[in-house]
Scaffold this motif. Structure first.
Motif: not given
Length: 132
Positions: A27-31, A36-38, A96-104
């Motif tokens: 539910x948190x990931x859906x919210x 995350x996409x932005x 920043x790169x690690x965060x982006x990979x986690x979000x992807x």
């Protein structure tokens, strides 16, 4: 007998608890999907923008630190702290790169899960939540 019933209720709760936690995470990931996409898009745009400039420009902007003269040069320096500007900038870029990979990974997992939904109503709701 009452103790046995109480024990069975506790056991049932402990069996449900991991499932409830998983539901809360989804539910948190859906919210957070849109955010995350932005964030992924913003980081990728920032990276493309940074690559436009030659290396010499960034080295001149980061500089080598402040030179010290006179009595300040002889004073003891802080220990355990890396004052290298380039090192700090590299650490920031790595985070920043690690965060982006986690979000992807999360975004791809959500999109794949939505695509696998069989119930048309559930899929429509999930796509509505994850639609850009």
């Amino acid at each position: 007998m009452a103790q046995e019933e109480a024990y069975q209720e506790q056991l049932a709760w402990f069996e449900l608890e991991p499932a409830l936690e998983a539901i809360q995470r989804v539910e948190q990931d859906l919210r957070d999907y849109h955010w995350m996409a932005k964030e992924i898009h913003d980081i990728q745009d920032w990276d493309k923008h940074q690559k436009q400039y030659p290396r010499e420009v960034w080295e001149s902007l980061l500089g080598a630190g402040t030179a010290q003269y006179g009595i300040e040069a002889s004073l003891p320096k802080a220990q355990g702290v890396n004052s290298d500007v380039t090192y700090r900038e590299a650490q920031k870029l790595l985070r920043k790169w690690e965060r982006m990979k986690r979000y992807e990974r999360k975004v791809k997992k959500l999109e794949a899960s939505v695509a696998m939904l069989q119930d048309e109503r559930e899929r429509a709701v999930a796509e509505g939540i994850t639609r850009d």
